[in-house]
Design a protein around this motif. Structure first.
Motif, PDB file in Angstrom:
ATOM      1  N   SER A  44      69.060  15.241  51.639  1.00  0.00           N
ATOM      2  CA  SER A  44      69.924  14.151  51.134  1.00  0.00           C
ATOM      3  C   SER A  44      69.435  13.382  49.607  1.00  0.00           C
ATOM      4  O   SER A  44      70.272  12.708  48.372  1.00  0.00           O
ATOM      5  CB  SER A  44      70.200  13.297  51.783  1.00  0.00           C
ATOM      6  OG  SER A  44      69.422  12.119  52.562  1.00  0.00           O
ATOM      7  N   ARG A  45      68.549  13.432  49.572  1.00  0.00           N
ATOM      8  CA  ARG A  45      67.163  12.830  48.227  1.00  0.00           C
ATOM      9  C   ARG A  45      67.643  13.524  47.216  1.00  0.00           C
ATOM     10  O   ARG A  45      66.588  12.828  46.364  1.00  0.00           O
ATOM     11  CB  ARG A  45      66.513  12.054  48.946  1.00  0.00           C
ATOM     12  CG  ARG A  45      66.615  10.642  49.882  1.00  0.00           C
ATOM     13  CD  ARG A  45      65.278  10.031  50.588  1.00  0.00           C
ATOM     14  NE  ARG A  45      65.472   9.229  50.754  1.00  0.00           N
ATOM     15  CZ  ARG A  45      65.204   8.429  52.486  1.00  0.00           C
ATOM     16  NH1 ARG A  45      63.230   9.089  52.407  1.00  0.00           N
ATOM     17  NH2 ARG A  45      65.285   7.764  53.568  1.00  0.00           N
ATOM     18  N   ARG A  91      63.769  15.324  52.275  1.00  0.00           N
ATOM     19  CA  ARG A  91      65.114  14.775  53.163  1.00  0.00           C
ATOM     20  C   ARG A  91      66.165  15.196  52.354  1.00  0.00           C
ATOM     21  O   ARG A  91      65.855  15.400  50.575  1.00  0.00           O
ATOM     22  CB  ARG A  91      65.258  13.060  53.060  1.00  0.00           C
ATOM     23  CG  ARG A  91      66.262  13.671  54.385  1.00  0.00           C
ATOM     24  CD  ARG A  91      66.915  12.399  54.516  1.00  0.00           C
ATOM     25  NE  ARG A  91      66.393  11.124  55.101  1.00  0.00           N
ATOM     26  CZ  ARG A  91      66.935  10.085  54.812  1.00  0.00           C
ATOM     27  NH1 ARG A  91      68.208   9.332  55.237  1.00  0.00           N
ATOM     28  NH2 ARG A  91      66.345   9.169  55.930  1.00  0.00           N
ATOM     29  N   SER A  94      79.825  24.244  54.932  1.00  0.00           N
ATOM     30  CA  SER A  94      79.081  24.615  54.531  1.00  0.00           C
ATOM     31  C   SER A  94      78.844  25.640  54.247  1.00  0.00           C
ATOM     32  O   SER A  94      78.812  26.323  54.946  1.00  0.00           O
ATOM     33  CB  SER A  94      77.552  24.556  54.843  1.00  0.00           C
ATOM     34  OG  SER A  94      76.781  24.707  53.434  1.00  0.00           O
ATOM     35  N   SER A 101      63.128   6.726  49.174  1.00  0.00           N
ATOM     36  CA  SER A 101      63.374   5.724  50.014  1.00  0.00           C
ATOM     37  C   SER A 101      63.764   4.008  49.055  1.00  0.00           C
ATOM     38  O   SER A 101      62.851   3.948  49.363  1.00  0.00           O
ATOM     39  CB  SER A 101      63.457   6.018  51.772  1.00  0.00           C
ATOM     40  OG  SER A 101      63.595   4.515  52.147  1.00  0.00           O
ATOM     41  N   GLU A 127      73.230  19.789  52.538  1.00  0.00           N
ATOM     42  CA  GLU A 127      73.273  19.223  51.531  1.00  0.00           C
ATOM     43  C   GLU A 127      73.039  20.604  50.021  1.00  0.00           C
ATOM     44  O   GLU A 127      72.994  21.849  51.020  1.00  0.00           O
ATOM     45  CB  GLU A 127      72.290  18.313  51.167  1.00  0.00           C
ATOM     46  CG  GLU A 127      71.985  17.384  52.392  1.00  0.00           C
ATOM     47  CD  GLU A 127      72.472  16.489  52.396  1.00  0.00           C
ATOM     48  OE1 GLU A 127      73.424  16.184  50.773  1.00  0.00           O
ATOM     49  OE2 GLU A 127      73.106  15.806  53.375  1.00  0.00           O
ATOM     50  N   SER A 130      66.168  21.267  60.935  1.00  0.00           N
ATOM     51  CA  SER A 130      66.976  19.465  60.999  1.00  0.00           C
ATOM     52  C   SER A 130      66.052  18.939  61.944  1.00  0.00           C
ATOM     53  O   SER A 130      66.014  19.132  63.058  1.00  0.00           O
ATOM     54  CB  SER A 130      68.196  20.457  61.306  1.00  0.00           C
ATOM     55  OG  SER A 130      68.636  19.194  62.187  1.00  0.00           O
ATOM     56  N   ARG A 153      78.083  18.972  57.830  1.00  0.00           N
ATOM     57  CA  ARG A 153      77.264  19.616  56.137  1.00  0.00           C
ATOM     58  C   ARG A 153      76.169  19.834  55.785  1.00  0.00           C
ATOM     59  O   ARG A 153      75.050  19.142  55.549  1.00  0.00           O
ATOM     60  CB  ARG A 153      78.387  18.387  55.511  1.00  0.00           C
ATOM     61  CG  ARG A 153      78.118  19.227  54.188  1.00  0.00           C
ATOM     62  CD  ARG A 153      79.250  18.722  52.702  1.00  0.00           C
ATOM     63  NE  ARG A 153      79.179  19.727  51.482  1.00  0.00           N
ATOM     64  CZ  ARG A 153      79.819  20.173  51.427  1.00  0.00           C
ATOM     65  NH1 ARG A 153      80.316  20.760  51.893  1.00  0.00           N
ATOM     66  NH2 ARG A 153      79.569  21.132  50.042  1.00  0.00           N
ATOM     67  N   ARG A 197      69.829  15.593  59.812  1.00  0.00           N
ATOM     68  CA  ARG A 197      69.273  15.461  58.334  1.00  0.00           C
ATOM     69  C   ARG A 197      68.933  16.488  58.630  1.00  0.00           C
ATOM     70  O   ARG A 197      67.795  16.984  59.170  1.00  0.00           O
ATOM     71  CB  ARG A 197      68.913  14.219  57.837  1.00  0.00           C
ATOM     72  CG  ARG A 197      69.330  13.015  58.140  1.00  0.00           C
ATOM     73  CD  ARG A 197      68.555  11.606  57.704  1.00  0.00           C
ATOM     74  NE  ARG A 197      69.093  10.500  57.722  1.00  0.00           N
ATOM     75  CZ  ARG A 197      69.193   9.854  58.813  1.00  0.00           C
ATOM     76  NH1 ARG A 197      68.244  10.063  59.544  1.00  0.00           N
ATOM     77  NH2 ARG A 197      70.111   8.257  58.936  1.00  0.00           N
ATOM     78  N   TRP A 198      68.555  16.602  57.246  1.00  0.00           N
ATOM     79  CA  TRP A 198      67.732  18.601  57.126  1.00  0.00           C
ATOM     80  C   TRP A 198      66.537  17.731  55.508  1.00  0.00           C
ATOM     81  O   TRP A 198      66.778  16.878  55.258  1.00  0.00           O
ATOM     82  CB  TRP A 198      68.401  19.135  56.358  1.00  0.00           C
ATOM     83  CG  TRP A 198      70.232  19.969  57.464  1.00  0.00           C
ATOM     84  CD1 TRP A 198      71.058  19.371  56.609  1.00  0.00           C
ATOM     85  CD2 TRP A 198      70.095  21.233  58.052  1.00  0.00           C
ATOM     86  NE1 TRP A 198      71.786  20.531  57.737  1.00  0.00           N
ATOM     87  CE2 TRP A 198      71.462  21.561  58.369  1.00  0.00           C
ATOM     88  CE3 TRP A 198      68.970  22.066  58.289  1.00  0.00           C
ATOM     89  CZ2 TRP A 198      71.394  22.406  59.310  1.00  0.00           C
ATOM     90  CZ3 TRP A 198      68.459  23.295  58.977  1.00  0.00           C
ATOM     91  CH2 TRP A 198      70.354  23.232  59.236  1.00  0.00           C
ATOM     92  N   TYR A 199      65.324  18.634  56.356  1.00  0.00           N
ATOM     93  CA  TYR A 199      64.545  18.415  55.716  1.00  0.00           C
ATOM     94  C   TYR A 199      63.458  19.515  54.747  1.00  0.00           C
ATOM     95  O   TYR A 199      64.309  20.861  55.348  1.00  0.00           O
ATOM     96  CB  TYR A 199      63.265  17.830  56.607  1.00  0.00           C
ATOM     97  CG  TYR A 199      63.377  16.621  56.709  1.00  0.00           C
ATOM     98  CD1 TYR A 199      63.757  15.474  55.750  1.00  0.00           C
ATOM     99  CD2 TYR A 199      64.290  16.106  58.026  1.00  0.00           C
ATOM    100  CE1 TYR A 199      63.145  13.915  56.929  1.00  0.00           C
ATOM    101  CE2 TYR A 199      65.120  15.175  58.503  1.00  0.00           C
ATOM    102  CZ  TYR A 199      64.787  14.211  57.596  1.00  0.00           C
ATOM    103  OH  TYR A 199      64.660  12.804  57.787  1.00  0.00           O
ATOM    104  N   THR A 218      68.353  15.363  44.226  1.00  0.00           N
ATOM    105  CA  THR A 218      69.329  15.138  43.342  1.00  0.00           C
ATOM    106  C   THR A 218      69.567  16.453  42.122  1.00  0.00           C
ATOM    107  O   THR A 218      67.667  16.979  41.824  1.00  0.00           O
ATOM    108  CB  THR A 218      68.900  13.902  42.822  1.00  0.00           C
ATOM    109  OG1 THR A 218      67.789  13.705  41.724  1.00  0.00           O
ATOM    110  CG2 THR A 218      69.057  12.168  43.490  1.00  0.00           C
TER     111      THR A 218
END
Length: 329
Positions: free
Chosen positions: A209-210, A207, A110, A169, A146, A186, A144, A190-192, A212
């Motif tokens: 990754s969600r 999260r 990243s 989710s 996000e 982390s 990586r 996963r990153w939050y 957008t």
């Protein structure tokens, strides 16, 4: 962070390091460049409070106290930085730990974090630590961040609110969230982002990754601050139904001269031998024993888990799987 604020923080650190006395807020205002530009007393104290919070979040040991408990004219709290607590101690990494640092640098994929990792490598080498960043490894994972990581981290540092589109989710529906971000952490790979959700009027975890689309920061800087006593990692773990508040005490045997990282995490409580080899008995407080199983397994025969039984079995099963995989090649 703006250049002016960065310079002001550096000047503040230098001022508090150069004195043995506690400096009051008023005195700091007069001697540290940058504070004289405040439009009013209220504006200065808001600026100073933000700077104190920033220093503490950076890990700088800011002390609060008074120069004399008997002087009526010295009844106002002041601030200083104890040089003994601020200065970096001698860096002493075992060869396997230095190799792990080199591997960690290779893991990041990243732009936001690769530069930081390489910078840490340069600092270690400047301190005389030999770091092998080309060590061979069977596994070549990548970590990586996000796309939302950089903008959210910048908003946390700037103290700004953000808006972003978020997918829950198990649902394709996307909603706009308005968040006062307190930090990015982390958890379980996963990153939050954690903060105050203005739409729901409560603290929430999202999260990355969600997330957008693009993250849009808005509003004035410096208005969002993390509340005192908030543990971001605990909030994320609690949202997943796990409570890390009660640690588990693990007892492990560590071979002499090996596994320096395990020794640093625990305390030596005795001596023993394993298979005829001498070593120390070490107790470690673990909040997440299942995650620790991978870490302890990586030390191979240098570490033997004695208690709890569930952790010992978990490590043994991992070592057994590695042995079978090696025999199948």
């Amino acid at each position: 962070m703006s250049t002016a604020r960065a310079e002001r923080l550096v000047n503040l650190v230098l001022a508090l390091l150069s004195t043995r006395q506690y400096l009051t807020a008023e005195r700091i205002r007069g001697i540290v460049p940058g504070y004289a530009d405040a439009a009013s007393d209220e504006a200065y104290f808001r600026m100073f409070e933000r700077d104190k919070t920033e220093l503490r979040e950076l890990g700088i040991p800011l002390e609060t106290g008074r120069n004399s408990a008997f002087d009526a004219f010295d009844a106002i709290d002041g601030y200083r930085i104890a040089r003994r607590d601020y200065e970096l101690g001698e860096i002493d990494l075992a060869p396997d730990e230095a190799t792990a640092v080199g591997l960690a640098v290779r893991l990041w994929d990243s732009p936001e974090l690769t530069g930081e990792a390489q910078g840490a490598l340069v600092k270690l080498r400047a301190a005389g630590v030999e770091v092998d960043d080309h060590a061979p490894t069977v596994v070549e994972p990548r970590v990586r961040a996000e796309p939302a990581f950089g903008p959210l981290l910048a908003a946390v540092q700037a103290g700004q609110a953000v808006r972003f589109e978020y997918r829950r989710s198990g649902s394709a529906e996307r909603k706009i969230r308005t968040l006062e971000p307190w930090g990015v952490v982390s958890w379980r790979g996963r990153w939050y982002v954690v903060g105050h959700d203005r739409d729901r009027g409560a603290s929430r975890c999202f999260r990355l990754s969600r997330v957008t689309g693009k993250v849009a920061a808005f509003g004035e800087t410096g208005v969002v601050e993390r509340p005192e006593g908030v543990n971001l990692l605990r909030m994320v773990s609690a949202s997943s139904g796990e409570d890390p508040s009660a640690p588990t005490t693990a007892s492990v045997w560590v071979a002499d001269g090996r596994a320096a990282g395990v020794r640093r995490r625990g305390r030596v409580v005795g001596r023993s031998d394993a298979g005829g080899e001498e070593g120390d008995l070490v107790e470690i407080e673990l909040y997440y024993p299942e995650s620790a199983a991978d870490w302890l397994t990586a030390h191979g025969p240098d570490v033997l888990v004695l208690e709890p039984e569930v952790l010992a079995k978990s490590v043994f099963s991992r070592l057994e799987a590695i042995a079978h995989a090696g025999g199948a090649r």
